[in-house]
Design a protein around this motif. Structure first.
Motif, PDB file in Angstrom:
ATOM      1  N   ALA A  87       0.825  -1.211   0.000  1.00  0.00           N
ATOM      2  CA  ALA A  87       0.000   0.000   0.000  1.00  0.00           C
ATOM      3  C   ALA A  87       0.856   1.257   0.000  1.00  0.00           C
ATOM      4  O   ALA A  87       0.620   2.190  -0.788  1.00  0.00           O
ATOM      5  CB  ALA A  87      -0.922  -0.009   1.222  1.00  0.00           C
ATOM      6  N   PRO A 123      -5.095   8.472  -5.535  1.00  0.00           N
ATOM      7  CA  PRO A 123      -6.009   7.807  -4.587  1.00  0.00           C
ATOM      8  C   PRO A 123      -7.159   7.068  -5.263  1.00  0.00           C
ATOM      9  O   PRO A 123      -7.583   6.016  -4.787  1.00  0.00           O
ATOM     10  CB  PRO A 123      -6.526   8.961  -3.715  1.00  0.00           C
ATOM     11  CG  PRO A 123      -6.193  10.203  -4.465  1.00  0.00           C
ATOM     12  CD  PRO A 123      -4.977   9.906  -5.263  1.00  0.00           C
ATOM     13  N   GLU A 124      -7.650   7.584  -6.401  1.00  0.00           N
ATOM     14  CA  GLU A 124      -8.758   6.918  -7.093  1.00  0.00           C
ATOM     15  C   GLU A 124      -8.319   5.617  -7.758  1.00  0.00           C
ATOM     16  O   GLU A 124      -9.150   4.783  -8.120  1.00  0.00           O
ATOM     17  CB  GLU A 124      -9.385   7.854  -8.139  1.00  0.00           C
ATOM     18  CG  GLU A 124      -8.446   8.302  -9.237  1.00  0.00           C
ATOM     19  CD  GLU A 124      -7.739   9.618  -8.902  1.00  0.00           C
ATOM     20  OE1 GLU A 124      -7.251  10.267  -9.840  1.00  0.00           O
ATOM     21  OE2 GLU A 124      -7.691   9.981  -7.701  1.00  0.00           O
ATOM     22  N   LEU A 158      -5.378   3.897  -6.297  1.00  0.00           N
ATOM     23  CA  LEU A 158      -4.800   3.160  -5.171  1.00  0.00           C
ATOM     24  C   LEU A 158      -5.850   2.386  -4.380  1.00  0.00           C
ATOM     25  O   LEU A 158      -5.675   1.198  -4.087  1.00  0.00           O
ATOM     26  CB  LEU A 158      -4.056   4.140  -4.267  1.00  0.00           C
ATOM     27  CG  LEU A 158      -3.355   3.590  -3.026  1.00  0.00           C
ATOM     28  CD1 LEU A 158      -2.085   4.390  -2.739  1.00  0.00           C
ATOM     29  CD2 LEU A 158      -4.272   3.640  -1.806  1.00  0.00           C
ATOM     30  N   GLU A 159      -6.946   3.052  -4.053  1.00  0.00           N
ATOM     31  CA  GLU A 159      -7.958   2.417  -3.199  1.00  0.00           C
ATOM     32  C   GLU A 159      -8.587   1.178  -3.826  1.00  0.00           C
ATOM     33  O   GLU A 159      -8.673   0.130  -3.175  1.00  0.00           O
ATOM     34  CB  GLU A 159      -9.037   3.437  -2.818  1.00  0.00           C
ATOM     35  CG  GLU A 159      -9.997   2.931  -1.750  1.00  0.00           C
ATOM     36  CD  GLU A 159     -10.858   4.032  -1.166  1.00  0.00           C
ATOM     37  OE1 GLU A 159     -11.765   3.716  -0.372  1.00  0.00           O
ATOM     38  OE2 GLU A 159     -10.626   5.212  -1.500  1.00  0.00           O
ATOM     39  N   LEU A 176      -6.092  -1.817  -3.725  1.00  0.00           N
ATOM     40  CA  LEU A 176      -5.937  -2.418  -2.403  1.00  0.00           C
ATOM     41  C   LEU A 176      -7.192  -3.158  -1.971  1.00  0.00           C
ATOM     42  O   LEU A 176      -7.118  -4.212  -1.321  1.00  0.00           O
ATOM     43  CB  LEU A 176      -5.587  -1.332  -1.380  1.00  0.00           C
ATOM     44  CG  LEU A 176      -4.221  -0.658  -1.575  1.00  0.00           C
ATOM     45  CD1 LEU A 176      -4.024   0.448  -0.550  1.00  0.00           C
ATOM     46  CD2 LEU A 176      -3.083  -1.677  -1.471  1.00  0.00           C
ATOM     47  N   GLU A 177      -8.346  -2.636  -2.323  1.00  0.00           N
ATOM     48  CA  GLU A 177      -9.599  -3.320  -1.979  1.00  0.00           C
ATOM     49  C   GLU A 177      -9.719  -4.646  -2.717  1.00  0.00           C
ATOM     50  O   GLU A 177     -10.248  -5.624  -2.174  1.00  0.00           O
ATOM     51  CB  GLU A 177     -10.789  -2.419  -2.309  1.00  0.00           C
ATOM     52  CG  GLU A 177     -10.951  -1.257  -1.339  1.00  0.00           C
ATOM     53  CD  GLU A 177     -12.086  -0.330  -1.720  1.00  0.00           C
ATOM     54  OE1 GLU A 177     -12.557  -0.420  -2.879  1.00  0.00           O
ATOM     55  OE2 GLU A 177     -12.505   0.484  -0.874  1.00  0.00           O
ATOM     56  N   GLN A 232      -7.498  -7.026  -0.884  1.00  0.00           N
ATOM     57  CA  GLN A 232      -8.155  -7.414   0.365  1.00  0.00           C
ATOM     58  C   GLN A 232      -9.255  -8.437   0.094  1.00  0.00           C
ATOM     59  O   GLN A 232      -9.438  -9.387   0.860  1.00  0.00           O
ATOM     60  CB  GLN A 232      -8.740  -6.184   1.050  1.00  0.00           C
ATOM     61  CG  GLN A 232      -9.428  -6.507   2.380  1.00  0.00           C
ATOM     62  CD  GLN A 232     -10.179  -5.321   2.944  1.00  0.00           C
ATOM     63  OE1 GLN A 232     -10.491  -4.378   2.213  1.00  0.00           O
ATOM     64  NE2 GLN A 232     -10.480  -5.358   4.232  1.00  0.00           N
ATOM     65  N   GLU A 260      -8.332  -2.755   6.320  1.00  0.00           N
ATOM     66  CA  GLU A 260      -9.217  -1.600   6.160  1.00  0.00           C
ATOM     67  C   GLU A 260      -8.551  -0.325   6.650  1.00  0.00           C
ATOM     68  O   GLU A 260      -8.645   0.734   6.007  1.00  0.00           O
ATOM     69  CB  GLU A 260     -10.518  -1.846   6.921  1.00  0.00           C
ATOM     70  CG  GLU A 260     -11.563  -0.757   6.720  1.00  0.00           C
ATOM     71  CD  GLU A 260     -12.851  -1.028   7.486  1.00  0.00           C
ATOM     72  OE1 GLU A 260     -13.668  -0.094   7.613  1.00  0.00           O
ATOM     73  OE2 GLU A 260     -13.031  -2.168   7.966  1.00  0.00           O
ATOM     74  N   ILE A 309      -5.828   0.599   4.072  1.00  0.00           N
ATOM     75  CA  ILE A 309      -6.415   1.148   2.839  1.00  0.00           C
ATOM     76  C   ILE A 309      -6.882   2.583   3.066  1.00  0.00           C
ATOM     77  O   ILE A 309      -6.598   3.483   2.255  1.00  0.00           O
ATOM     78  CB  ILE A 309      -7.594   0.271   2.361  1.00  0.00           C
ATOM     79  CG1 ILE A 309      -7.093  -1.084   1.887  1.00  0.00           C
ATOM     80  CG2 ILE A 309      -8.356   0.977   1.239  1.00  0.00           C
ATOM     81  CD1 ILE A 309      -8.198  -2.084   1.591  1.00  0.00           C
ATOM     82  N   SER A 310      -7.592   2.811   4.167  1.00  0.00           N
ATOM     83  CA  SER A 310      -8.085   4.167   4.456  1.00  0.00           C
ATOM     84  C   SER A 310      -6.935   5.136   4.663  1.00  0.00           C
ATOM     85  O   SER A 310      -6.938   6.258   4.123  1.00  0.00           O
ATOM     86  CB  SER A 310      -8.973   4.141   5.703  1.00  0.00           C
ATOM     87  OG  SER A 310     -10.136   3.364   5.480  1.00  0.00           O
ATOM     88  N   SER A 350      -5.001   5.764   1.338  1.00  0.00           N
ATOM     89  CA  SER A 350      -5.816   6.566   0.412  1.00  0.00           C
ATOM     90  C   SER A 350      -5.846   8.029   0.827  1.00  0.00           C
ATOM     91  O   SER A 350      -5.739   8.936  -0.015  1.00  0.00           O
ATOM     92  CB  SER A 350      -7.239   6.013   0.351  1.00  0.00           C
ATOM     93  OG  SER A 350      -7.249   4.691  -0.117  1.00  0.00           O
TER      94      SER A 350
END
Length: 251
Positions: free
Chosen positions: A112, A122-123, A125-126, A129-130, A133, A220, A223-224, A227
């Motif tokens: 990450a 960020p649009e 990356l998130e 990673l999701e 996950q 989680e 990721i948060s 981001s």
């Protein structure tokens, strides 16, 4: 080693053994080869038929996870570390954290924050990673469900053994010498099935499920945090949101 897993298994089996010893019949009365064949053999056969070989090979590694402490850092410490990285990026830029990221032991965290170092938006990356996950969640859920199936199958095989024993007993009522062994199969198979389902598979399933829940929460948080760092959120907002995730955790 995970003391609660070992303690639960040892204590559970010890209490059963103590009850047998105090019962006066001795351990020999509870050993029955046909019952072992029905319950253990049947459970192994059914489990092998329900899952792929690649999944079955993960049973032993999964048990090692259940018996060992979670290697990931506590979630509050993870929040503090992400806050530290966010502060470093704010003050000195992303290249300041590159060497620290490479030294990280948590693969998900490392990936990450390497994306942050690489300048991933960020649009982008998130979702990446999701998706990772989600694959971790599916992989873990499969092995957890395997232990759930083992527990349920062991109980069912115990009931099958009970029926087998009852049929044999009823078929030989005229022969008193055959009634005892048949009755033993009828009763002991149920006992074996309950023991395997409760004092082995049940403990493994619930412990792995709990550790999975902790790991998913850590993912989680990562990721948060990643981001928001990529989106150049304020340090206060980052820490507040990450701590809010921890508040949602069950005690």
């Amino acid at each position: 080693m995970d003391k609660s897993t070992i303690g639960g298994l040892v204590a559970g089996w010890s209490f059963v053994c103590l009850a047998i010893a105090l019962g006066g019949a001795g351990f020999g009365a509870y050993i029955d080869i046909p019952s072992v064949i029905i319950v253990l053999g049947g459970t192994l056969a059914v489990t092998a038929g329900q899952f792929e070989i690649s999944e079955l090979k993960r049973i032993t590694p999964a048990m090692k996870i259940a018996f060992n402490e979670v290697k990931t850092e506590p979630l509050p410490e993870l929040v503090e570390k992400i806050t530290f990285y966010a502060t470093e990026v704010k003050k000195h830029g992303v290249m300041q954290i590159e060497q620290k990221v490479l030294a990280e032991n948590n693969p998900f965290f490392k990936e990450a924050f390497q994306l942050i170092v690489d300048g991933t938006k960020p649009e982008v990356l998130e979702p990446l990673l999701e998706l990772k996950q989600e694959h971790i969640d599916k992989r873990h859920s499969t092995i957890i469900s395997m232990f759930g199936n083992i527990g349920g199958t062991a109980g069912s095989m115990g009931m099958i053994g009970t029926l087998v024993g009852l049929v044999a007993m009823l078929a030989n009522l005229s022969d008193p010498s055959a009634v005892g062994p048949a009755m033993a199969v009828a009763l002991i198979t149920t006992l074996y099935g309950a023991l395997i389902g409760t004092l082995f598979a049940g403990i493994m399933e619930n412990k792995l499920s709990r550790k999975h829940q902790i790991e998913m929460t850590a993912c989680e948080v990562i990721i948060s945090g990643a981001s928001m760092i990529a989106a150049e959120e304020s340090i206060g907002n980052i820490k507040m949101k990450l701590n809010a995730i921890l508040v949602e955790l069950p005690e």
